[in-house]
Design an enzyme around this catalytic site. Structure first.
Site, PDB file in Angstrom:
ATOM      1  N   GLU A 114       0.829  -1.213   0.000  1.00 52.24           N
ATOM      2  CA  GLU A 114       0.000   0.000   0.000  1.00 52.24           C
ATOM      3  C   GLU A 114       0.859   1.256   0.000  1.00 52.24           C
ATOM      4  O   GLU A 114       0.522   2.253  -0.639  1.00 52.24           O
ATOM      5  CB  GLU A 114      -0.936  -0.035   1.207  1.00 52.24           C
ATOM      6  CG  GLU A 114      -1.971  -1.147   1.068  1.00 52.24           C
ATOM      7  CD  GLU A 114      -2.774  -1.376   2.334  1.00 52.24           C
ATOM      8  OE1 GLU A 114      -2.152  -1.653   3.383  1.00 52.24           O
ATOM      9  OE2 GLU A 114      -4.008  -1.269   2.283  1.00 52.24           O
ATOM     10  N   GLU A 134      -3.252  -9.630   4.117  1.00 58.23           N
ATOM     11  CA  GLU A 134      -4.013  -9.366   5.344  1.00 58.23           C
ATOM     12  C   GLU A 134      -5.064 -10.446   5.622  1.00 58.23           C
ATOM     13  O   GLU A 134      -5.320 -10.791   6.775  1.00 58.23           O
ATOM     14  CB  GLU A 134      -4.720  -8.004   5.245  1.00 58.23           C
ATOM     15  CG  GLU A 134      -3.792  -6.810   5.360  1.00 58.23           C
ATOM     16  CD  GLU A 134      -3.219  -6.324   4.036  1.00 58.23           C
ATOM     17  OE1 GLU A 134      -3.284  -7.071   3.028  1.00 58.23           O
ATOM     18  OE2 GLU A 134      -2.700  -5.198   4.008  1.00 58.23           O
TER      19      GLU A 134
HETATM   20  C1  HXC Z   1       6.122  -7.722  12.066  1.00 55.43           C
HETATM   21  C2  HXC Z   1       7.426  -8.963  10.659  1.00 55.43           C
HETATM   22  C3  HXC Z   1       6.535  -8.703   9.591  1.00 55.43           C
HETATM   23  C4  HXC Z   1       5.390  -7.889   9.847  1.00 55.43           C
HETATM   24  C5  HXC Z   1       8.132  -9.948   8.849  1.00 55.43           C
HETATM   25  N1  HXC Z   1       8.392  -9.729  10.145  1.00 55.43           N
HETATM   26  N2  HXC Z   1       7.006  -9.338   8.485  1.00 55.43           N
HETATM   27  N3  HXC Z   1       7.210  -8.475  11.870  1.00 55.43           N
HETATM   28  N4  HXC Z   1       5.228  -7.439  11.101  1.00 55.43           N
HETATM   29  N5  HXC Z   1       4.521  -7.577   8.896  1.00 55.43           N
HETATM   30  C6  HXC Z   1       9.519 -10.224  10.930  1.00 55.43           C
HETATM   31  C7  HXC Z   1       9.360 -11.692  11.244  1.00 55.43           C
HETATM   32  O1  HXC Z   1       8.509 -11.854  12.352  1.00 55.43           O
HETATM   33  C8  HXC Z   1      10.784 -12.096  11.550  1.00 55.43           C
HETATM   34  O2  HXC Z   1      11.109 -11.634  12.856  1.00 55.43           O
HETATM   35  C9  HXC Z   1      11.574 -11.252  10.546  1.00 55.43           C
HETATM   36  O3  HXC Z   1      10.716 -10.170  10.173  1.00 55.43           O
HETATM   37  C10 HXC Z   1      11.963 -12.031   9.313  1.00 55.43           C
HETATM   38  O4  HXC Z   1      10.791 -12.594   8.757  1.00 55.43           O
HETATM   39  P1  HXC Z   1      10.621 -14.164   8.440  1.00 55.43           P
HETATM   40  O5  HXC Z   1       9.162 -14.452   8.460  1.00 55.43           O
HETATM   41  O6  HXC Z   1      11.516 -14.956   9.283  1.00 55.43           O
HETATM   42  O7  HXC Z   1      11.178 -14.201   6.930  1.00 55.43           O
HETATM   43  P2  HXC Z   1      10.753 -15.183   5.755  1.00 55.43           P
HETATM   44  O8  HXC Z   1      10.587 -16.579   6.262  1.00 55.43           O
HETATM   45  O9  HXC Z   1      11.720 -14.923   4.649  1.00 55.43           O
HETATM   46  O10 HXC Z   1       9.292 -14.680   5.302  1.00 55.43           O
HETATM   47  C11 HXC Z   1       9.150 -13.424   4.760  1.00 55.43           C
HETATM   48  C12 HXC Z   1       7.629 -13.078   4.697  1.00 55.43           C
HETATM   49  C13 HXC Z   1       7.002 -13.254   6.084  1.00 55.43           C
HETATM   50  C14 HXC Z   1       6.943 -13.969   3.684  1.00 55.43           C
HETATM   51  C15 HXC Z   1       7.544 -11.615   4.216  1.00 55.43           C
HETATM   52  O11 HXC Z   1       7.799 -12.539   7.045  1.00 55.43           O
HETATM   53  C16 HXC Z   1       5.600 -12.750   6.195  1.00 55.43           C
HETATM   54  O12 HXC Z   1       4.651 -13.381   5.778  1.00 55.43           O
HETATM   55  N6  HXC Z   1       5.408 -11.569   6.834  1.00 55.43           N
HETATM   56  C17 HXC Z   1       4.126 -11.007   7.080  1.00 55.43           C
HETATM   57  C18 HXC Z   1       3.562 -10.432   5.817  1.00 55.43           C
HETATM   58  C19 HXC Z   1       2.165  -9.882   6.085  1.00 55.43           C
HETATM   59  O13 HXC Z   1       1.258 -10.575   6.469  1.00 55.43           O
HETATM   60  N7  HXC Z   1       2.025  -8.567   5.868  1.00 55.43           N
HETATM   61  C20 HXC Z   1       0.771  -7.900   6.044  1.00 55.43           C
HETATM   62  C21 HXC Z   1       0.724  -7.374   7.443  1.00 55.43           C
HETATM   63  S1  HXC Z   1      -0.852  -6.761   7.786  1.00 55.43           S
HETATM   64  P3  HXC Z   1      11.869 -12.602  13.899  1.00 55.43           P
HETATM   65  O14 HXC Z   1      11.893 -11.752  15.143  1.00 55.43           O
HETATM   66  O15 HXC Z   1      11.076 -13.846  14.004  1.00 55.43           O
HETATM   67  O16 HXC Z   1      13.215 -12.795  13.254  1.00 55.43           O
HETATM   68  C22 HXC Z   1      -0.869  -5.264   7.141  1.00 55.43           C
HETATM   69  C23 HXC Z   1      -2.084  -4.505   7.438  1.00 55.43           C
HETATM   70  C24 HXC Z   1      -2.199  -3.384   6.513  1.00 55.43           C
HETATM   71  O17 HXC Z   1       0.031  -4.796   6.516  1.00 55.43           O
HETATM   72  C25 HXC Z   1      -3.080  -2.383   7.095  1.00 55.43           C
HETATM   73  C26 HXC Z   1      -2.661  -1.067   6.650  1.00 55.43           C
HETATM   74  C27 HXC Z   1      -1.275  -0.712   6.985  1.00 55.43           C
END
Ligand code: HXC
Length: 260
Positions: A114, A134
């Site tokens: 976004e 999300e």
């Molecule tokens: C907090 C996050 C994060 C997030 C990654 N990390 N994404 N922390 N919020 N959105 C952190 C992980 O917890 C981890 O911390 C570190 O970053 C590395 O991530 P990994 O998961 O270990 O890496 P990988 O296995 O390579 O996977 C990458 C990934 C995955 C596919 C991007 O991290 C993932 O699915 N992230 C979430 C993506 C997501 O759902 N985004 C939407 C969020 S909701 P540690 O401490 O364990 O090392 C959103 C709402 C929008 O955005 C509303 C408006 C803003």
């Protein structure tokens, strides 16, 4: 205090392009409150800085931004989320008057996607991944994802992206119109800076008026948008730079912009 989660550097041959690098590598640039506050303050400062003609926002090779910070959000309640107007201040990114280019490598997910969509132009590295995951964590896009995907890529693509949470590669993102160009990963930021330099070489005043015109296309009816465009066009005739631009053409020389 100096920002910690966003880095800033003036780049380009004339140092008139601002390169902002999101810098929270341990969390894949998850957009926590601190990062977004720092980004907003920096953008506001750069918008007022006359030496800057364009802004590039990038992340790392691994992640542009992996979304809003899920760990920070997980214990939120409805009442405070609603009454504090959570995320409303993210609009600050789309309120910047100067052109903002996103140079996306790696993950641009959720709020990260976004954020890129709030920028005026998106360049992508070939390994970039866009998505709105999300739905996988029981919520929906909250910073423009449902709206901007729909307006740019159309209903079917927007529904698929938002309802499945599946990621889309750079090439496909270009095909659906989210991204304007795809580059080998290492060339994405340099290309975005080059683009910024090209735009920064124009009259900053006219660039802003032009951006305002294009942005209106996403906010209003065609009739209203055409009206606004014509008025902005008329308004360029009140500027020094419009006179200079046309005179320079007639005199076969390069224009000297005054931003007036
Ligand atoms: C907090 C996050 C994060 C997030 C990654 N990390 N994404 N922390 N919020 N959105 C952190 C992980 O917890 C981890 O911390 C570190 O970053 C590395 O991530 P990994 O998961 O270990 O890496 P990988 O296995 O390579 O996977 C990458 C990934 C995955 C596919 C991007 O991290 C993932 O699915 N992230 C979430 C993506 C997501 O759902 N985004 C939407 C969020 S909701 P540690 O401490 O364990 O090392 C959103 C709402 C929008 O955005 C509303 C408006 C803003």
């Amino acid at each position: 205090a100096a920002p910690e989660m966003v880095k800033f550097e003036a780049v380009g041959a004339s140092k008139n392009v601002a390169l902002i690098t999101l810098n929270r590598p341990k969390a894949l640039n998850a957009l926590c409150n601190q990062l977004m506050t720092e980004l907003r303050d920096l953008l506001q400062r750069l918008d007022a800085d006359k030496s800057i003609g364009a802004i590039v926002i990038t992340g790392s090779e691994r992640a542009f931004a992996a979304g809003a910070d899920i760990k920070e959000m997980k214990d939120r309640e409805f009442s405070s989320t609603y009454s504090s107007r959570f995320l409303e201040d993210w609009c600050a990114v789309s309120d910047v008057n100067k052109p903002v280019i996103a140079a996306v490598n790696g993950f641009a997910l959720g709020g990260g996607c976004e954020l890129a969509l709030m920028c005026d132009i998106i360049y992508a590295g070939d390994k970039a991944q866009f998505g709105q995951p999300e739905i996988n964590i029981g919520t929906i896009p909250g910073a423009g994802g449902t709206q901007r995907w729909a307006r740019v890529a159309g209903k079917s693509v927007a529904m698929e992206v938002c309802l499945t949470g599946e990621r889309m590669g750079a090439q496909e993102a270009k095909e659906v119109g989210i991204v304007s160009k795809v580059f080998p990963a290492a060339e994405c930021v340099p290309a975005a800076i080059k683009l910024g330099e090209k735009i920064a070489a124009q009259s900053p005043l006219i660039v802003q008026m032009c951006k305002e015109g294009v942005n209106r296309a996403f906010e209003t009816t065609l009739r209203e948008g055409l009206h606004v465009e014509r008025r902005l066009f008329h308004a360029t005739f009140a500027t020094v730079d419009r006179k200079e631009g046309m005179r320079a053409f007639a005199e076969k020389r390069k224009p000297q912009w005054k931003a007036e």
